[in-house]
Design an enzyme around this catalytic site. Sequence first.
Site, mmCIF file in Angstrom:
data_model
loop_
_atom_site.group_PDB
_atom_site.id
_atom_site.type_symbol
_atom_site.label_atom_id
_atom_site.label_comp_id
_atom_site.label_asym_id
_atom_site.label_seq_id
_atom_site.Cartn_x
_atom_site.Cartn_y
_atom_site.Cartn_z
ATOM 1 N N HIS A 122 -63.306 30.628 -18.837
ATOM 2 C CA HIS A 122 -62.687 31.955 -19.012
ATOM 3 C C HIS A 122 -62.714 32.670 -17.672
ATOM 4 O O HIS A 122 -63.674 32.575 -16.907
ATOM 5 C CB HIS A 122 -63.369 32.755 -20.123
ATOM 6 C CG HIS A 122 -64.698 33.385 -19.799
ATOM 7 N ND1 HIS A 122 -64.822 34.630 -19.201
ATOM 8 C CD2 HIS A 122 -65.954 32.933 -20.000
ATOM 9 C CE1 HIS A 122 -66.099 34.934 -19.072
ATOM 10 N NE2 HIS A 122 -66.806 33.913 -19.536
ATOM 11 N N GLU A 168 -62.184 36.276 -23.146
ATOM 12 C CA GLU A 168 -63.322 35.582 -23.778
ATOM 13 C C GLU A 168 -64.380 36.599 -24.152
ATOM 14 O O GLU A 168 -65.030 36.510 -25.189
ATOM 15 C CB GLU A 168 -63.897 34.532 -22.817
ATOM 16 C CG GLU A 168 -65.020 33.681 -23.411
ATOM 17 C CD GLU A 168 -66.413 34.275 -23.259
ATOM 18 O OE1 GLU A 168 -66.564 35.272 -22.524
ATOM 19 O OE2 GLU A 168 -67.344 33.769 -23.894
ATOM 20 N N GLU A 169 -64.562 37.592 -23.289
ATOM 21 C CA GLU A 169 -65.640 38.566 -23.511
ATOM 22 C C GLU A 169 -65.374 39.462 -24.726
ATOM 23 O O GLU A 169 -66.278 40.138 -25.198
ATOM 24 C CB GLU A 169 -65.825 39.439 -22.255
ATOM 25 C CG GLU A 169 -66.184 38.651 -21.005
ATOM 26 C CD GLU A 169 -67.595 38.082 -21.020
ATOM 27 O OE1 GLU A 169 -68.284 38.173 -22.057
ATOM 28 O OE2 GLU A 169 -68.029 37.530 -19.998
ATOM 29 N N HIS A 284 -73.661 40.301 -17.315
ATOM 30 C CA HIS A 284 -72.879 41.436 -17.822
ATOM 31 C C HIS A 284 -73.247 42.744 -17.132
ATOM 32 O O HIS A 284 -73.129 43.824 -17.731
ATOM 33 C CB HIS A 284 -73.018 41.564 -19.345
ATOM 34 C CG HIS A 284 -72.240 40.526 -20.085
ATOM 35 N ND1 HIS A 284 -72.127 40.490 -21.452
ATOM 36 C CD2 HIS A 284 -71.533 39.452 -19.639
ATOM 37 C CE1 HIS A 284 -71.384 39.465 -21.818
ATOM 38 N NE2 HIS A 284 -71.015 38.813 -20.748
HETATM 39 N N1 DTR Z 1 -70.990 34.102 -24.041
HETATM 40 C C1 DTR Z 1 -70.901 33.813 -22.603
HETATM 41 C C2 DTR Z 1 -72.252 33.549 -21.988
HETATM 42 C C3 DTR Z 1 -73.074 32.617 -22.795
HETATM 43 C C4 DTR Z 1 -74.160 32.949 -23.528
HETATM 44 N N2 DTR Z 1 -74.655 31.823 -24.131
HETATM 45 C C5 DTR Z 1 -73.893 30.777 -23.781
HETATM 46 C C6 DTR Z 1 -73.968 29.422 -24.152
HETATM 47 C C7 DTR Z 1 -72.999 28.562 -23.656
HETATM 48 C C8 DTR Z 1 -71.964 29.030 -22.844
HETATM 49 C C9 DTR Z 1 -71.885 30.397 -22.476
HETATM 50 C C10 DTR Z 1 -72.867 31.255 -22.966
HETATM 51 C C11 DTR Z 1 -70.278 34.986 -21.908
HETATM 52 O O1 DTR Z 1 -70.881 36.063 -21.898
HETATM 53 O O2 DTR Z 1 -69.168 34.785 -21.395
HETATM 54 ZN ZN ZN Z 2 -69.949 37.137 -20.489
HETATM 55 ZN ZN ZN Z 3 -68.834 33.825 -19.821
#
Ligand code: DTR
Ligand code: ZN
Ligand code: ZN
Length: 435
Positions: A122, A168-169, A284
């Site tokens: 992303h 994605e976020e 973040h």
């Molecule tokens: N959700 C993603 C960061 C993230 C957190 N846990 C995982 C596990 C596997 C891949 C990504 C992530 C983000 O904040 O974009």
């Molecule tokens: Zn993120």
């Molecule tokens: Zn991410």
Amino acid sequence: MTLSVSRRMAAVTALAVAGLLASAAPAATASPAAAVAAPDIPIANVKAHLSQLQTIATNNGGNRAHGRAGYKASIDYVKAKLDAAGFTTSLQTFTSSGATGYNLIADWPGGDPNSVLMAGAHLDSVSSGAGINDNGSGSAAVLETALAVSRAQLQPTKHLRFGWWGAEELGLVGSKHYVNQLPAAERSKFSGYLNFDMIGSPNPGYFVYDDDPAIEKTFKDYFAGIGVPTEIETEGDGRSDHASFKNVGIPVGGLFTGASRTKSAAQAQKWGGTSGQAFDRCYHSSCDTTTNINDTALDRNSDAIAHAVWTLGTETPVPPGDVYENTADVAIPDNGAAVTSTVTVAGRTGNAPAALKVGVDIKHTWRGDLVVDLLAPDGTAYRLKSSSSSDSADNVIATYTVNASAEAANGAWKLRVQDVAAQDIGKIDSWKLTF
Ligand code: DTR
Ligand code: ZN
Ligand code: ZN
Ligand code: CA
């Protein structure tokens, strides 16, 4: 009751009936040809992309978030590099939270169009910062791997596709849009999707997604080859764009260096870095800038991506096996008795394979309720999935590999499913055996 064998199997049977074949046994499965070795990915090139993304954020309000100018400028930067390198690119638009989002898809001309290997990341950040580790790191590494494919004028056996996802976020919005727009016939052409989201964390761990076994092994073999231990990524499904592909039955894998979770003493012993500190303290946050990258981790993961693209992309695809499928729906009583669905295998010789593929498609609103077993014709049970009170996700859409070499191939094989917890219900939608 809907039973079907693949067109390939039916053709073989027809020829057998016509006496044109001594046996209806399918051709031996070809083993993958020796893969072509991947080049080293220059970390300086990856960091140059990160510098560009940082500049874009700095010039556009400090972020590269969905709906903001910084995101579209990021897309334009990546697209220009790919167009100049000979890729066929396309911009896919969607709307989320009232703003236009963009996915960038880049196809490398050539390869088998019926066997697509895709790598993606992303490209959007959160609104609070430049998003250099999350996820400039994955975006830049995938971009540089694509450029390396061009530099090498690679001629893979599979068709290589690369993707950069928007929003994605906001909840995997861009990748969900891409997958949802894919016709089922196109989805079935995917041999795998590789996801890279946060691969340069400043206090890095080396995590490999434990989804498709062949993809997982490809990454683990790479890291073993450079003497770096890995762990299984345990932050759970659904945390990044691979979930969009996994949810429609596409094999997935990927790499991750950690986010806000804390590195343990044992992990610090294994990988170095600081125990008791988050893998990425700027997750973040506004401090997720070009200073928030561990170059060694970024370099190792970039090279691992290239290794996977070259290895999986140049291997000789294993010819499709003989498929035996039952697509009849079978309701699963809530917290009740087990139900079964049967496929009858006939006309084969000898025992089942040591890597019998069991593809299941079970619709359910809390898959942790479910216990799933494969029953061989002689009644032997092979556990595919146990119950888990914490796994609240929907559906079991997965392919399991079972060592069924002790079982005669012919006979009535059954999928047995039981819902062992109250509330939430579902059904067996379809399942299949691939020999
Ligand atoms: N959700 C993603 C960061 C993230 C957190 N846990 C995982 C596990 C596997 C891949 C990504 C992530 C983000 O904040 O974009
Ligand atoms: Zn993120
Ligand atoms: Zn991410
Ligand atoms: Ca239930």
